[in-house]
Write a protein that holds these residues in place. Sequence first.
Motif, mmCIF file in Angstrom:
data_model
loop_
_atom_site.group_PDB
_atom_site.id
_atom_site.type_symbol
_atom_site.label_atom_id
_atom_site.label_comp_id
_atom_site.label_asym_id
_atom_site.label_seq_id
_atom_site.Cartn_x
_atom_site.Cartn_y
_atom_site.Cartn_z
ATOM 1 N N PRO A 84 40.117 100.636 34.553
ATOM 2 C CA PRO A 84 41.280 100.300 33.709
ATOM 3 C C PRO A 84 42.263 101.457 33.603
ATOM 4 O O PRO A 84 43.452 101.257 33.437
ATOM 5 N N LYS A 85 41.752 102.677 33.751
ATOM 6 C CA LYS A 85 42.584 103.877 33.683
ATOM 7 C C LYS A 85 43.686 103.851 34.748
ATOM 8 O O LYS A 85 44.803 104.247 34.496
ATOM 9 N N ILE A 86 43.358 103.370 35.934
ATOM 10 C CA ILE A 86 44.329 103.405 37.028
ATOM 11 C C ILE A 86 44.923 102.045 37.370
ATOM 12 O O ILE A 86 45.707 101.936 38.304
ATOM 13 N N SER A 87 44.587 101.023 36.625
ATOM 14 C CA SER A 87 45.080 99.679 36.943
ATOM 15 C C SER A 87 46.607 99.594 36.964
ATOM 16 O O SER A 87 47.176 98.818 37.727
ATOM 17 N N LYS A 124 59.463 105.623 39.542
ATOM 18 C CA LYS A 124 60.444 104.543 39.450
ATOM 19 C C LYS A 124 59.881 103.328 38.709
ATOM 20 O O LYS A 124 60.582 102.707 37.915
ATOM 21 N N TYR A 125 58.628 103.001 38.953
ATOM 22 C CA TYR A 125 58.073 101.745 38.440
ATOM 23 C C TYR A 125 57.146 101.861 37.240
ATOM 24 O O TYR A 125 56.879 100.863 36.589
ATOM 25 N N LEU A 126 56.658 103.052 36.945
ATOM 26 C CA LEU A 126 55.725 103.182 35.831
ATOM 27 C C LEU A 126 56.342 103.920 34.653
ATOM 28 O O LEU A 126 56.938 104.982 34.828
ATOM 29 N N PRO A 127 56.174 103.389 33.459
ATOM 30 C CA PRO A 127 56.621 104.111 32.266
ATOM 31 C C PRO A 127 55.754 105.358 32.057
ATOM 32 O O PRO A 127 54.615 105.429 32.517
ATOM 33 N N VAL A 128 56.269 106.311 31.346
ATOM 34 C CA VAL A 128 55.566 107.560 31.072
ATOM 35 C C VAL A 128 54.209 107.294 30.423
ATOM 36 O O VAL A 128 53.216 107.943 30.769
ATOM 37 N N LYS A 156 50.517 108.684 31.705
ATOM 38 C CA LYS A 156 49.577 109.435 30.872
ATOM 39 C C LYS A 156 48.211 108.765 30.814
ATOM 40 O O LYS A 156 47.206 109.443 30.631
ATOM 41 N N LYS A 157 48.168 107.449 30.948
ATOM 42 C CA LYS A 157 46.890 106.735 30.958
ATOM 43 C C LYS A 157 46.166 106.914 32.294
ATOM 44 O O LYS A 157 44.943 107.010 32.334
ATOM 45 N N ALA A 158 46.916 106.920 33.372
ATOM 46 C CA ALA A 158 46.320 106.971 34.708
ATOM 47 C C ALA A 158 45.897 108.378 35.123
ATOM 48 O O ALA A 158 44.939 108.535 35.885
ATOM 49 N N PHE A 159 46.605 109.391 34.630
ATOM 50 C CA PHE A 159 46.349 110.764 35.055
ATOM 51 C C PHE A 159 46.184 111.680 33.854
ATOM 52 O O PHE A 159 46.800 111.461 32.815
ATOM 53 N N ASN A 200 61.956 116.636 42.822
ATOM 54 C CA ASN A 200 63.397 116.754 42.594
ATOM 55 C C ASN A 200 63.797 115.788 41.466
ATOM 56 O O ASN A 200 63.914 114.593 41.677
ATOM 57 N N VAL A 201 64.027 116.317 40.273
ATOM 58 C CA VAL A 201 64.327 115.473 39.116
ATOM 59 C C VAL A 201 65.672 114.758 39.238
ATOM 60 O O VAL A 201 65.901 113.765 38.549
ATOM 61 N N LYS A 202 66.534 115.229 40.111
ATOM 62 C CA LYS A 202 67.822 114.552 40.307
ATOM 63 C C LYS A 202 67.655 113.163 40.900
ATOM 64 O O LYS A 202 68.540 112.327 40.773
ATOM 65 N N ARG A 203 66.509 112.910 41.525
ATOM 66 C CA ARG A 203 66.243 111.596 42.117
ATOM 67 C C ARG A 203 65.610 110.616 41.136
ATOM 68 O O ARG A 203 65.408 109.453 41.458
ATOM 69 N N ILE A 204 65.300 111.075 39.923
ATOM 70 C CA ILE A 204 64.684 110.220 38.905
ATOM 71 C C ILE A 204 65.784 109.587 38.077
ATOM 72 O O ILE A 204 66.581 110.280 37.452
ATOM 73 N N ARG A 205 65.830 108.271 38.056
ATOM 74 C CA ARG A 205 66.907 107.567 37.352
ATOM 75 C C ARG A 205 66.624 107.326 35.875
ATOM 76 O O ARG A 205 67.526 107.357 35.054
ATOM 77 N N ASN A 206 65.390 107.044 35.540
ATOM 78 C CA ASN A 206 65.040 106.746 34.157
ATOM 79 C C ASN A 206 65.105 108.031 33.332
ATOM 80 O O ASN A 206 64.408 109.003 33.621
ATOM 81 N N SER A 207 65.926 108.035 32.304
ATOM 82 C CA SER A 207 66.145 109.259 31.525
ATOM 83 C C SER A 207 64.887 109.730 30.798
ATOM 84 O O SER A 207 64.641 110.932 30.693
ATOM 85 N N LYS A 208 64.072 108.803 30.297
ATOM 86 C CA LYS A 208 62.839 109.200 29.615
ATOM 87 C C LYS A 208 61.855 109.836 30.590
ATOM 88 O O LYS A 208 61.221 110.834 30.278
ATOM 89 N N THR A 209 61.741 109.248 31.752
ATOM 90 C CA THR A 209 60.849 109.791 32.777
ATOM 91 C C THR A 209 61.354 111.147 33.239
ATOM 92 O O THR A 209 60.579 112.096 33.381
ATOM 93 N N LYS A 210 62.650 111.250 33.453
ATOM 94 C CA LYS A 210 63.245 112.517 33.886
ATOM 95 C C LYS A 210 62.971 113.616 32.862
ATOM 96 O O LYS A 210 62.551 114.718 33.222
ATOM 97 N N TYR A 211 63.172 113.324 31.603
ATOM 98 C CA TYR A 211 62.917 114.298 30.547
ATOM 99 C C TYR A 211 61.446 114.721 30.534
ATOM 100 O O TYR A 211 61.122 115.909 30.436
ATOM 101 N N PHE A 212 60.547 113.760 30.656
ATOM 102 C CA PHE A 212 59.117 114.050 30.662
ATOM 103 C C PHE A 212 58.764 114.989 31.822
ATOM 104 O O PHE A 212 58.051 115.975 31.628
ATOM 105 N N ILE A 213 59.255 114.701 32.989
ATOM 106 C CA ILE A 213 58.956 115.531 34.161
ATOM 107 C C ILE A 213 59.586 116.911 34.029
ATOM 108 O O ILE A 213 58.967 117.923 34.381
ATOM 109 N N GLU A 214 60.770 116.990 33.489
ATOM 110 C CA GLU A 214 61.435 118.291 33.305
ATOM 111 C C GLU A 214 60.677 119.185 32.333
ATOM 112 O O GLU A 214 60.771 120.410 32.419
#
Length: 89
Positions: free
Chosen positions: A5-8, A49-53, A57-60, A73-87
Amino acid sequence: MTMSPKISALSAICWDYDIDATSVYKILTTKNDVDSPVSYDTLRYKILKYLPVDDLKKAFSMEEIKNIFSDINVKRIRNSKTKYFIETL
């Protein structure tokens, strides 16, 4: 094969390639894409692109997330929440 279930959530990116969530997890954590129909780098961007933050966090673990995404390269991340998390890794 039974999927943890962790990686589903990783199955959300498998539709483009002939792989399953377990393979996605293995490729990303080992950085070994030799026998894979998709590259390690492509999988990293697909995941972002396809997974929410929250699903990331559940999978890894946080250590795995840092190892997988710290040099992306964070410039290639479109979702602002995901970009912030990765930064902030």
